[in-house]
Scaffold this active site. Structure first.
Site, PDB file in Angstrom:
ATOM      1  N   GLU A  57       0.843  -1.190   0.000  1.00 26.65           N
ATOM      2  CA  GLU A  57       0.000   0.000   0.000  1.00 26.65           C
ATOM      3  C   GLU A  57       0.879   1.241   0.000  1.00 26.65           C
ATOM      4  O   GLU A  57       2.010   1.219   0.502  1.00 26.65           O
ATOM      5  CB  GLU A  57      -0.895   0.032   1.241  1.00 26.65           C
ATOM      6  CG  GLU A  57      -1.837  -1.155   1.371  1.00 26.65           C
ATOM      7  CD  GLU A  57      -2.572  -1.198   2.689  1.00 26.65           C
ATOM      8  OE1 GLU A  57      -3.431  -2.071   2.851  1.00 26.65           O
ATOM      9  OE2 GLU A  57      -2.276  -0.343   3.564  1.00 26.65           O
ATOM     10  N   LYS A  59       2.303   4.653   1.313  1.00 27.00           N
ATOM     11  CA  LYS A  59       2.425   5.293   2.628  1.00 27.00           C
ATOM     12  C   LYS A  59       1.854   6.699   2.521  1.00 27.00           C
ATOM     13  O   LYS A  59       2.433   7.562   1.870  1.00 27.00           O
ATOM     14  CB  LYS A  59       3.887   5.334   3.073  1.00 27.00           C
ATOM     15  CG  LYS A  59       4.067   5.821   4.504  1.00 27.00           C
ATOM     16  CD  LYS A  59       5.534   5.796   4.905  1.00 27.00           C
ATOM     17  CE  LYS A  59       5.686   6.165   6.377  1.00 27.00           C
ATOM     18  NZ  LYS A  59       5.158   7.508   6.696  1.00 27.00           N
TER      19      LYS A  59
END
Length: 338
Positions: A57, A59
């Site tokens: 994912e 940040k």
């Protein structure tokens, strides 16, 4: 346990032991979220730690926020990572609010807890802005007509689902929590979104994703083991954050010279940046420093003269934290009477 009432009424007695429900998510009460651990090891080793099956994912550069959704949306609570109540900024029910008015949960969801990141979104440029504008954007996001009153607004990026209709989901694997999240939450563009994730199994995916994130202006990626549980306040090898090596150095460490001081209960130090011949003027720049390497003027000048001739020093930032008492004493010794 995050319920102060429980602490006052039960835990004063050393013989009292809480039930498992007391030690889990309590709707309407803040908790410490699961955090990502920072590792600086080879991507192959990281992949091995994550069992060669993990999510990647982006940040996000924002503020960790948990949303407690109660009584079919008639009551909401927004808490920060440290338990501060920011409900007044984002809305206390689904009828109004800069975020709550756009929550679209399934009709059978009576209560749930969403873990996410609150970022600032620039509507005109369609980009996420650096951290620091989150709260100001929430205060002025909507007019009486319900539209943006300026070019930026808060955006809630949902990361996880930890509680649903009276049941804690913390012991479920991440892959299942993500599945449930997608089933109950309908994203609203640029206001409430589910963070995109890519399921991977190889170290090369980490490298490629990090390069892609940096090219888009992000500061790194978060890696999460696909079957990881949600553990309150944890930093373990199941959630790992990765930043590029050059950002580790450029983003957090700079050589600055102290050019002034603002006396207060805790002094603030004004720091300058050396501008050499042939370099662009950086006056007017700003930075949010976590760590600053303080050098004496003689050392800084001597090092710079080996490369270029210093033309001037320009004001760069003001710092007040991150300095030890020993460093403060050394700074005071070197600058006394100046």
């Amino acid at each position: 346990v995050s319920d102060l009432k429980t602490v006052a009424e039960k835990l004063w007695d050393p013989s009292c032991r809480l039930k498992s429900d007391d030690l889990s998510v309590n709707i309407g009460y803040a908790f410490l979220p699961h955090l990502a651990k920072k590792l600086s090891i080879a991507y192959e080793k990281i992949s091995r730690k994550l069992g060669h099956d993990f999510y990647i994912e982006e940040k996000m550069d924002g503020e960790r926020i948990q949303l407690h959704y109660m009584n079919y949306g008639s009551e909401l609570k927004f808490f920060s990572r440290r338990g501060f109540d920011y409900t007044h900024l984002y809305g206390d029910n689904i009828q109004s609010g800069s975020i709550s008015a756009f929550l679209k949960l399934a009709n059978n969801v009576k209560e749930c807890v969403l873990d996410g990141e609150m970022v600032t979104f620039d509507v005109d440029r369609a980009v996420v802005l650096p951290f620091g504008l989150v709260k100001s954007s929430a205060k002025n996001a909507l007019t009486t007509e319900g539209i943006c009153s300026q070019s930026y607004r808060p955006l809630f990026m949902v990361l996880d689902l930890v509680y649903l209709n009276g049941i804690s989901l913390t012991k479920l694997p991440l892959v299942k929590r993500k599945e449930y999240l997608c089933q109950i939450l309908t994203p609203f563009p640029n206001v409430v979104q589910i963070i995109p994730s890519l399921r991977c199994s190889e170290a090369s995916s980490i490298r490629n994703s990090l390069q892609a994130a940096v090219s888009m202006g992000s500061e790194g990626v978060i890696l999460k083991r696909y079957d990881s549980r949600y553990i309150f306040g944890a930093r373990n090898d199941s959630w790992i954050k990765i930043k590029p090596e050059y950002l580790e150095q450029f983003g957090e460490n700079m050589d600055l010279i102290i050019i002034g001081r603002t006396p207060a209960r805790k002094d603030s130090l004004m720091c300058g940046l050396a501008v050499c011949d042939g370099e662009e003027d950086v006056e007017g720049m700003s930075a949010q420093q976590e760590v600053v390497n303080l050098e004496s003027e003689d050392e800084l000048i001597e090092e710079a003269e080996t490369k270029k001739k210093i033309n001037k020093f320009v004001s760069f930032c003001v710092i007040a934290n991150g300095i030890s008492q020993e460093e403060f004493r050394e700074i005071d010794k070197r600058t006394r009477g100046m």
